[in-house]
Design a protein around this motif. Structure first.
Motif, PDB file in Angstrom:
ATOM      1  N   GLY A 176       7.453 -28.588   2.484  1.00 29.06           N
ATOM      2  CA  GLY A 176       7.042 -28.860   3.856  1.00 29.06           C
ATOM      3  C   GLY A 176       7.547 -30.143   4.467  1.00 29.06           C
ATOM      4  N   ILE A 179      10.588 -29.691   7.310  1.00 28.11           N
ATOM      5  CA  ILE A 179      10.391 -28.814   8.466  1.00 28.11           C
ATOM      6  C   ILE A 179      10.583 -29.601   9.756  1.00 28.11           C
ATOM      7  N   ALA A 184      11.574 -24.470  12.421  1.00 25.49           N
ATOM      8  CA  ALA A 184      10.381 -23.628  12.555  1.00 25.49           C
ATOM      9  C   ALA A 184      10.622 -22.520  13.571  1.00 25.49           C
ATOM     10  N   ASN A 188      11.597 -17.641  13.375  1.00 23.70           N
ATOM     11  CA  ASN A 188      11.068 -16.516  14.137  1.00 23.70           C
ATOM     12  C   ASN A 188      12.088 -15.396  14.324  1.00 23.70           C
ATOM     13  N   LEU A 195       5.125 -18.682   5.100  1.00 23.72           N
ATOM     14  CA  LEU A 195       5.526 -19.829   4.308  1.00 23.72           C
ATOM     15  C   LEU A 195       4.338 -20.317   3.505  1.00 23.72           C
ATOM     16  N   LEU A 226       4.992 -26.089  12.032  1.00 27.34           N
ATOM     17  CA  LEU A 226       5.029 -24.651  11.785  1.00 27.34           C
ATOM     18  C   LEU A 226       3.984 -23.928  12.628  1.00 27.34           C
ATOM     19  N   LYS A 227       2.781 -24.477  12.683  1.00 23.30           N
ATOM     20  CA  LYS A 227       1.722 -23.817  13.448  1.00 23.30           C
ATOM     21  C   LYS A 227       2.038 -23.791  14.946  1.00 23.30           C
ATOM     22  N   PHE A 230       6.212 -21.610  14.696  1.00 20.47           N
ATOM     23  CA  PHE A 230       6.509 -20.431  13.867  1.00 20.47           C
ATOM     24  C   PHE A 230       5.414 -19.396  14.064  1.00 20.47           C
ATOM     25  N   VAL A 234       1.075 -19.247   7.683  1.00 13.66           N
ATOM     26  CA  VAL A 234       1.310 -20.475   6.914  1.00 13.66           C
ATOM     27  C   VAL A 234       0.148 -20.643   5.944  1.00 13.66           C
TER      28      VAL A 234
END
Length: 421
Positions: A176, A179, A184, A188, A195, A226-227, A230, A234
């Motif tokens: 992580g 990233i 991220a 998509n 992940l 990511l949140k 993406f 997660v």
């Protein structure tokens, strides 16, 4: 082969019990018996011998039709992979894990691979393409990409694009720390479903002692990116050790605070670098208590929780009709490829005595059938203690890597088991 599969939701392959049909929408393999296979090919079910059987036939056809498994003629209109059923075991694994590189920007104390910045072995893009083609040819559509650190690999996004073209569903295990918003968002456009982000403490002190100073903050930042960017899931990926084994409730709270979709728990095992870190290694009782805590909390939450299946006493069924031999999923439904293309039963057993061969010099299909290492895993005899245990049908004897790494042979009783002595 590639073009024939991309346009179809389902892909089937024949097995000793009938068939497995992969559903690319859900990422699940659906098992069917020989009668169902005959129906898929002929469009006709055998004449029912009773009213009850007739109703079950009708329900089966309606279920297949609602899923899109059959067409108007009651036939399966989707591709079949050209594989040969094997007696008593699958024609190929349903899932591969891949250490795409041995290089990692961290040097975690418990790493089973001993990954580090100076490690350099990695699959090239061309080699990765060859592996993906072999997966499609053998009806393997689930791939877990690990490292090292996958985001260190310069061609990771190209490999993910190639997997997407071939309908291969990917999960990524990452530390992580690398990233970015750009990466991220780029995920998509791929078939990456989720992940798993590694974090080994509910606070900076416990995590950073294992994974390196400042990593907790960097991982939290990576999860936040990511949140925000993406669209997939997660998960927190937690290696339970003596420093964090009492933090299970705090781990659940942290996952909720970070907006994670779930938690994946694995116990530290005495492999590679972890062997030198005795202060981190678990006892069976410590791990069993952690599992009890995990199950107790997960019963009152909607959060997805994953624990080694064989460690959930009486609550799982490893066979699921896919294999019937003692042992875990390794060499039965699962196999692992190293950063040099070597095939192993699982990632914890990357050692010479468990090398099945190289998929770049041979093929997955040939090695799966002919490797004596994999055959040994499939015919491990149950020991007397396991045979006498009423939980054996559920756990199948437990994790074989844990047995080997604690110094026993393949058929021995799990050192953390509490079954009959």
């Amino acid at each position: 082969m590639r073009a024939a599969h991309v346009s179809h939701r389902y892909v089937a392959r024949r097995e000793f019990f009938g068939a497995l049909i992969y559903d690319s929408k859900t990422g699940v393999y659906l098992p069917f018996d020989a009668d169902a296979v005959e129906f898929f090919e002929s469009g006709k079910l055998p004449r029912p011998k009773s009213e009850t059987k007739h109703k079950s036939h009708v329900a089966f056809v309606e279920s297949c039709r609602s899923r899109g498994l059959i067409d108007g003629d009651n036939r399966f209109p989707h591709p079949w992979v050209d594989t040969v059923p094997r007696l008593g075991y699958l024609s190929a694994p349903t899932k591969l894990s891949l250490n795409i590189t041995s290089q990692c920007n961290l040097r975690c104390k418990h790493c089973y691979l001993a990954a580090a910045p100076e490690m350099t072995t990695a699959l090239t893009y061309i080699q990765a393409l060859e592996l993906l083609e072999q997966m499609v040819a053998n009806g393997i559509f689930l791939l877990s990409i690990k490292g090292g650190e996958p985001f260190v690999h310069k061609d990771l996004l190209r490999v993910l694009a190639a997997a997407t073209e071939r309908n291969i569903r990917v999960s990524l295990v990452t530390n992580g720390t690398r990233i970015t918003a750009t990466t991220a968002r780029a995920l998509n456009d791929t078939s990456v479903a989720y992940l798993s982000v590694s974090l080994d403490g509910a606070d900076p002190a416990s995590n950073d002692l294992v994974r390196g100073r400042g990593t907790f903050a960097r991982v939290v930042r990576g999860i936040d990116l990511l949140k925000r960017h993406f669209r997939g899931a997660v998960y927190l990926n937690i290696t339970l050790n003596q420093l964090n084994v009492g933090q299970v409730p705090a781990m659940f709270r942290l996952a909720e605070d970070l907006g994670c979709d779930g938690l994946r728990f694995r116990p530290i095992l005495p492999a590679r670098r972890a062997v030198q870190e005795q202060q981190l290694l678990l006892t069976g009782e410590l791990y069993r208590q952690a599992v009890r805590d995990i199950l107790a909390i997960s019963a009152s939450t909607q959060t997805t929780v994953e624990v080694f299946e064989a460690d959930i006493a009486g609550q799982c069924n490893f066979t699921s009709g896919l294999y019937t031999t003692p042992g875990c999923a390794a060499a039965n439904t699962y196999a692992h490829v190293s950063s040099t293309g070597e095939l192993y039963p699982c990632e914890y057993l990357e050692m010479p005595e468990f090398r099945a061969g190289n998929v770049l010099a041979s093929t997955i299909g040939v090695l799966w059938e002919k490797s004596e290492v994999l055959r040994r895993f499939r015919r491990v005899p149950a020991n007397e203690q396991c045979n006498a245990c009423n939980r054996y049908k559920q756990c199948r004897g437990g994790c074989r890597a844990r047995v080997v790494l604690h110094g026993d042979d393949l058929h021995a009783r799990d050192p953390w088991c509490t079954g009959p002595a």
